[in-house]
Scaffold this active site. Structure first.
Site, PDB file in Angstrom:
ATOM      1  N   LYS A  38     -12.698  -1.824   6.304  1.00 56.88           N
ATOM      2  CA  LYS A  38     -11.942  -2.750   7.144  1.00 56.88           C
ATOM      3  C   LYS A  38     -12.414  -2.697   8.592  1.00 56.88           C
ATOM      4  CE  LYS A  38      -9.081  -2.820   3.485  1.00 56.88           C
ATOM      5  NZ  LYS A  38      -8.125  -2.052   2.710  1.00 56.88           N
ATOM      6  N   ASP A  78      -2.026   6.516   6.293  1.00 58.18           N
ATOM      7  CA  ASP A  78      -3.074   5.673   5.723  1.00 58.18           C
ATOM      8  C   ASP A  78      -3.413   4.605   6.764  1.00 58.18           C
ATOM      9  OD1 ASP A  78      -4.662   3.838   4.455  1.00 58.18           O
ATOM     10  OD2 ASP A  78      -3.258   3.412   2.813  1.00 58.18           O
ATOM     11  N   TRP A  91       0.835  -1.214   0.000  1.00 62.34           N
ATOM     12  CA  TRP A  91       0.000   0.000   0.000  1.00 62.34           C
ATOM     13  C   TRP A  91       0.860   1.252   0.000  1.00 62.34           C
ATOM     14  CZ3 TRP A  91      -4.343  -0.355  -2.117  1.00 62.34           C
ATOM     15  CH2 TRP A  91      -5.156  -1.485  -1.960  1.00 62.34           C
TER      16      TRP A  91
HETATM   17  C1  LIG Z   1      -7.628  -1.534   1.627  1.00 59.68           C
HETATM   18  C2  LIG Z   1      -6.530  -0.529   1.715  1.00 59.68           C
HETATM   19  C3  LIG Z   1      -6.404   0.501   0.782  1.00 59.68           C
HETATM   20  C4  LIG Z   1      -7.337   0.646  -0.412  1.00 59.68           C
HETATM   21  O1  LIG Z   1      -8.556   1.090   0.008  1.00 59.68           O
HETATM   22  P1  LIG Z   1      -9.743   1.457  -1.031  1.00 59.68           P
HETATM   23  O2  LIG Z   1     -10.800   1.904  -0.082  1.00 59.68           O
HETATM   24  O3  LIG Z   1     -10.066   0.207  -1.777  1.00 59.68           O
HETATM   25  O4  LIG Z   1      -9.257   2.529  -1.910  1.00 59.68           O
HETATM   26  C5  LIG Z   1      -5.382   1.410   0.935  1.00 59.68           C
HETATM   27  N1  LIG Z   1      -4.531   1.333   1.967  1.00 59.68           N
HETATM   28  C6  LIG Z   1      -4.611   0.355   2.894  1.00 59.68           C
HETATM   29  C7  LIG Z   1      -3.630   0.316   4.009  1.00 59.68           C
HETATM   30  C8  LIG Z   1      -5.618  -0.600   2.792  1.00 59.68           C
HETATM   31  O5  LIG Z   1      -5.710  -1.573   3.717  1.00 59.68           O
END
Ligand SMILES: *Cc1c(COP(=O)(O)O)cnc(C)c1O
Length: 358
Positions: A195, A171, A102
């Protein structure tokens, strides 16, 4: 009804109590005569829902009053662009830590808008460690430092909050609300909701407005934090239903005892699973024990020819979503807030039994 234990990385399990409440309120929300899906986002009913969710998030995370809380769309991926577009300003330079897949995506997107200095990377280790801070090459004029506190795919997380002269942008898609957090250390925290917060379609962003720069000239209106702040996340139609369900998850979280209780439960769940993996030669987790994720636990079978059978038998036992990310292989158990301890116990029992008879 037979509900499975869903170990998917996201969209992930939601608390059963929350789903039951959604069912209860689905056709007629609190005597309004309509479903939340059918309400005007500017009407009094949805305004109450929206304000309560924001107030609960602020309370649970003890968000400083001068920070803005946004309920947006576009997923965490949209923030890979939105953060640089609104923060790079004239310096056009930012530092990034590369600790997993990511991070790599965030870096690739930021490079479209400015100069990215990768201050540290654990790519040579296969993203199984966090580079020690004394090795980081931070730049002097970076507009911000971006990192990924929990790498969902690699199962590696920061056991500390980085020290940086530039504002921190994080993030937190797969770790937000998993334990107490000092929000005041951050310039921006963003997270896709699917999540650990609620249904897909909602992106939660917590912003210290004082770090915002003039957006780069090409920035679309919808990608400007200031526009969303000024309009209370209602510049256009927000993801109302996801916002509502996230609000119910936040109330559930408060009933569980908030982040302190949740953090303790999550620590215990992860510890149980890592202990089981480490006690066996049949299963293996490659991540440095000092930075193993509490939320996403990847593991590989010593004999990978058994992978398919493992997944099939797990599914029959009501344990689903265990297939690892295609780039990492093996298995991955995502054990976010809504995964009860009994789910982790059921997985461990299954793993032991599989090892015995496989
Ligand atoms: C799932 C995830 C993403 C992507 O998220 P989207 O909502 O599909 O854009 C980005 N960063 C991390 C750390 C993730 O777990």
């Amino acid at each position: 009804m037979s509900r499975v234990y869903n170990f998917s990385a996201g969209p992930a399990m939601l608390p059963l109590e929350v789903l039951e409440q959604v069912r209860e309120e689905l056709l007629d929300w609190h005597g309004s005569g309509m479903s939340v899906m059918e309400m005007s986002h500017r009407g009094k009913h949805f305004s109450a829902i929206a304000q309560q969710a924001e107030a609960d998030l602020r309370e649970i995370l003890a968000i400083p009053e001068d920070y803005a809380v946004l309920f947006l769309q576009g997923g965490a991926t949209s923030q890979f662009a939105m953060a640089p577009l609104n923060l790079l300003g004239e310096s056009r330079r930012a530092d990034y830590l590369n600790t997993g897949l990511w991070s790599k995506k965030a870096i690739a997107e930021a490079r479209r808008y400015g100069e990215v200095n990768v201050a540290a990377s654990s790519e040579e280790t296969g993203f199984t460690t966090i580079p020690p801070p004394e090795t980081w090459q931070l730049s002097e004029d970076a507009a911000y430092l971006h990192y990924t506190p929990n790498e969902t795919i690699n199962g590696v997380e920061f056991p500390f909050i980085p020290e940086s002269p530039a504002p921190l942008v994080a993030d937190m898609s797969s770790t937000i609300l998993s334990r107490p957090l000092d929000v005041s250390r951050f310039g921006i925290i963003y997270a896709g909701a699917q999540k650990n917060v609620g249904p897909a379609g909602l992106t939660v962003v917590i912003v210290d407005p004082s770090i915002l720069q003039e957006p780069l000239p090409m920035t679309p209106t919808l990608y400007q934090y200031r526009v969303h702040i000024e309009n209370g996340s209602m510049y256009n139609t927000p993801p109302t239903f996801s916002w509502y369900v996230a609000g119910l998850v936040l109330q559930w979280l408060k009933r569980q005892g908030g982040l302190a209780a949740m953090g303790e439960r999550n620590r215990r769940k992860a510890q149980m699973l890592y202990d089981a993996i480490d006690a066996s030669d049949f299963y293996h987790n490659p991540v440095d024990p000092s930075c193993r994720s509490w939320m996403n636990v990847p593991f590989i079978l010593a004999d990978t020819s058994l992978d398919k059978r493992f997944l099939e038998e797990a599914e029959k036992a009501g344990l689903v979503g265990l297939k690892g990310h295609r780039l990492v292989g093996g298995m991955r158990a995502s054990i976010y807030n809504a995964m009860p301890i009994e789910g982790v116990e059921a997985l461990i029992d299954f793993m032991k039994e599989f090892e015995r008879h496989a």
